[in-house]
Design a protein around this motif. Structure first.
Motif, mmCIF file in Angstrom:
data_model
loop_
_atom_site.group_PDB
_atom_site.id
_atom_site.type_symbol
_atom_site.label_atom_id
_atom_site.label_comp_id
_atom_site.label_asym_id
_atom_site.label_seq_id
_atom_site.Cartn_x
_atom_site.Cartn_y
_atom_site.Cartn_z
ATOM 1 N N ALA A 199 0.831 -1.203 0.000
ATOM 2 C CA ALA A 199 0.000 0.000 0.000
ATOM 3 C C ALA A 199 0.867 1.254 0.000
ATOM 4 O O ALA A 199 0.588 2.220 -0.730
ATOM 5 N N ALA A 200 1.924 1.259 0.790
ATOM 6 C CA ALA A 200 2.820 2.413 0.835
ATOM 7 C C ALA A 200 3.459 2.654 -0.526
ATOM 8 O O ALA A 200 3.573 3.799 -0.988
ATOM 9 N N ALA A 201 3.873 1.583 -1.199
ATOM 10 C CA ALA A 201 4.480 1.724 -2.518
ATOM 11 C C ALA A 201 3.476 2.228 -3.546
ATOM 12 O O ALA A 201 3.801 3.069 -4.393
ATOM 13 N N VAL A 202 2.246 1.735 -3.488
ATOM 14 C CA VAL A 202 1.205 2.199 -4.409
ATOM 15 C C VAL A 202 0.936 3.684 -4.191
ATOM 16 O O VAL A 202 0.789 4.455 -5.153
ATOM 17 N N GLY A 203 0.878 4.110 -2.924
ATOM 18 C CA GLY A 203 0.663 5.520 -2.641
ATOM 19 C C GLY A 203 1.778 6.385 -3.192
ATOM 20 O O GLY A 203 1.535 7.442 -3.766
ATOM 21 N N GLU A 204 3.004 5.929 -3.013
ATOM 22 C CA GLU A 204 4.153 6.680 -3.526
ATOM 23 C C GLU A 204 4.073 6.806 -5.039
ATOM 24 O O GLU A 204 4.329 7.875 -5.610
ATOM 25 N N MET A 205 3.701 5.739 -5.710
ATOM 26 C CA MET A 205 3.606 5.739 -7.170
ATOM 27 C C MET A 205 2.449 6.614 -7.643
ATOM 28 O O MET A 205 2.600 7.424 -8.563
ATOM 29 N N PHE A 206 1.294 6.492 -7.000
ATOM 30 C CA PHE A 206 0.107 7.213 -7.445
ATOM 31 C C PHE A 206 0.268 8.718 -7.273
ATOM 32 O O PHE A 206 -0.165 9.501 -8.123
ATOM 33 N N PHE A 216 11.131 1.234 -8.370
ATOM 34 C CA PHE A 216 11.687 1.702 -7.107
ATOM 35 C C PHE A 216 11.347 0.714 -5.988
ATOM 36 O O PHE A 216 10.443 -0.124 -6.117
ATOM 37 N N ALA A 217 12.095 0.844 -4.906
ATOM 38 C CA ALA A 217 11.825 0.069 -3.688
ATOM 39 C C ALA A 217 11.396 1.043 -2.603
ATOM 40 O O ALA A 217 12.010 2.097 -2.425
ATOM 41 N N PHE A 218 10.329 0.690 -1.886
ATOM 42 C CA PHE A 218 9.886 1.482 -0.741
ATOM 43 C C PHE A 218 10.279 0.726 0.515
ATOM 44 O O PHE A 218 9.688 -0.304 0.845
ATOM 45 N N VAL A 227 9.777 -4.268 2.506
ATOM 46 C CA VAL A 227 10.111 -3.519 1.299
ATOM 47 C C VAL A 227 8.989 -3.683 0.282
ATOM 48 O O VAL A 227 8.702 -4.806 -0.163
ATOM 49 N N GLY A 228 8.344 -2.585 -0.059
ATOM 50 C CA GLY A 228 7.364 -2.585 -1.133
ATOM 51 C C GLY A 228 8.064 -2.325 -2.449
ATOM 52 O O GLY A 228 8.973 -1.489 -2.522
ATOM 53 N N LEU A 229 7.676 -3.040 -3.494
ATOM 54 C CA LEU A 229 8.384 -2.974 -4.768
ATOM 55 C C LEU A 229 7.460 -2.534 -5.895
ATOM 56 O O LEU A 229 6.309 -2.971 -5.978
ATOM 57 N N VAL A 230 7.969 -1.673 -6.755
ATOM 58 C CA VAL A 230 7.278 -1.298 -7.988
ATOM 59 C C VAL A 230 8.242 -1.556 -9.134
ATOM 60 O O VAL A 230 9.373 -1.048 -9.143
ATOM 61 N N VAL A 231 7.812 -2.373 -10.083
ATOM 62 C CA VAL A 231 8.624 -2.707 -11.249
ATOM 63 C C VAL A 231 7.819 -2.388 -12.500
ATOM 64 O O VAL A 231 6.706 -2.883 -12.667
#
Length: 420
Positions: A199-206, A216-218, A227-231
């Motif tokens: 959820a934290a990674a999605v918020g950062e991306m959105f 990126f890695a959150f 660690v939240g991951l966005v690829v």
């Protein structure tokens, strides 16, 4: 130059095109003309005209002034109407449950907290949370029909298909809580359940807008370490939506190795930087955490750890060298763990955040940055950006609300599939 999502002109996929246009407008704070929208999305002028008419009638975008460009007629600028729709984000933490109300732009317009209810009575959990959600919406004087849904960020593991919080290690009495469906029934809103780090990674991306990083890695520092991951602009959830458990990564703990009781020297980052362990280590080094730290060796409850962490943060703010050094050591250990992720996925951005991170960031972030960019085992040769999230301590709750906004507003190619 930022990349923009491309649309398609087939009339049967108008819903997808609406999200493409809305996404482009949302990511442009200064607004866009219809001509610019056509150029950015790849949609025809007629499709853009039809879609923008629908979005204006729905109140989600509005015409806002004109600009003169070249020798042609002035162009009308379209901007997002943030207060046309809302989303609720909920973060379940061992000490408190945080609730935020986000507008369409992802801005927090209201927030509240409750003590985390015991899950011995699941019905009471739902009653407490539903009352808080309803109260938050009412206090903000928002029409409930304008709420798109509720997102919940919970410690894992979760069963995302069933919408159940399974048995989080830091919520030992929360076992098999059917949170998603029960809260949906109680509030009347659609509910999404997600692991807190994702959820934290999605918020950062959105919320990143046009500057959104593709990869990126959150690094999430809460009661646990994850660690939240966005690829490639997509969150990595894994088979069971429980990706992100990074606490067992083995790293050099440096001066954090060992504890006053001789435990925690296995090299696992999660054990090394556990907030309870760090406040006990601070006390053992002579730091006064009066009022927040028990003198006994008994496990501390979540409230006591949080109070002691506040005292640690106050000492850092006051420039106490012991507190500052401890926070820097924790940042170094977390940075060393992040290097493993950077090497594994060849990413170029690491974001730090979480409920326990923000209070030590002043000392921990520079140390984490140095541990990553100066690491002797760093493989990628491209620059790696290391930053702190600007979403604050409520990043998981904000991310939970962004889950709803992202699901409702962000274009997805899967929407183009013909379903039988």
């Amino acid at each position: 130059m930022a990349e923009h999502r491309r649309g398609a002109n087939l009339p049967s996929i108008g819903g997808f095109n609406r999200t493409v246009v809305l996404d482009a407008v949302r990511r442009s704070p200064d607004g866009l003309s219809r001509v610019e929208l056509a150029g950015r999305t790849g949609l025809s002028a007629q499709t853009v005209s039809n879609v923008t008419r629908f979005l204006i009638e729905a109140g989600m975008i509005a015409e806002s002034g004109t600009v003169v460009s070249g020798r042609g007629k002035p162009r009308t600028i379209l901007r997002l109407e943030p207060d046309s729709r809302f989303a609720v984000g909920v973060h379940v933490d061992p000490a408190v449950v945080t609730y935020v109300l986000l507008d369409l732009a992802g801005t927090v317009v209201a927030s509240t907290t409750t003590s985390t209810p015991t899950a011995d009575d699941p019905d009471q959990v739902i009653r407490t949370m539903a009352a808080a959600v309803d109260g938050l919406v009412a206090s903000a004087e928002v029409d409930p029909d304008g709420v798109l849904g509720v997102g919940i960020a919970s410690p894992g593991p979760i069963d995302v298909d069933a919408g159940i919080v399974v048995d989080p290690p830091f919520l030992p009495r929360w076992r098999g809580v059917p949170l998603r469906d029960a809260l949906a029934e109680a509030t009347g809103h659609p509910v999404l359940l997600e692991k807190d780090v994702t959820a934290a990674a999605v918020g950062e991306m959105f919320l990143a807008g046009e500057s959104s990083a593709r990869n990126f890695a959150f690094v999430y520092f809460g009661t646990g370490f994850g660690v939240g991951l966005v690829v490639d602009h997509e969150p990595v959830r894994g088979t069971g939506a429980n990706a992100g458990d990074a606490g067992h990564l083995m790293v050099d703990q440096g001066s954090l190795a060992g504890t006053p009781d001789g435990n925690g020297d296995r090299g696992e980052v999660g054990a090394a930087v556990a907030p309870e362990r760090l406040v006990r280590l601070a006390a053992a080094r002579g730091l006064d955490l009066t009022g927040g730290l028990s003198e006994t060796a008994e496990p501390m409850d979540a409230g006591a750890v949080d109070a002691a962490w506040d005292a640690l943060a106050a000492a850092i703010d006051a420039g106490d060298p012991t507190a500052t050094a401890l926070a820097a050591e924790a940042g170094t250990v977390m940075g060393r763990a992040a290097v493993v992720i950077v090497n594994l996925l060849d990413i170029d951005r690491v974001v730090f955040g979480g409920p326990f991170w923000s209070r030590i960031a002043a000392a921990a972030l520079p140390a984490a940055c140095q541990a990553i960019t100066g690491s002797p085992i760093l493989v990628p040769k491209h620059p790696v950006t290391v930053v702190e999230t600007d979403r604050g301590a409520d990043v998981a709750a904000v991310g939970a609300g962004c889950l709803v906004l992202d699901a409702a507003l962000s274009p997805r190619a899967s929407a183009l599939l013909i379903r039988r």
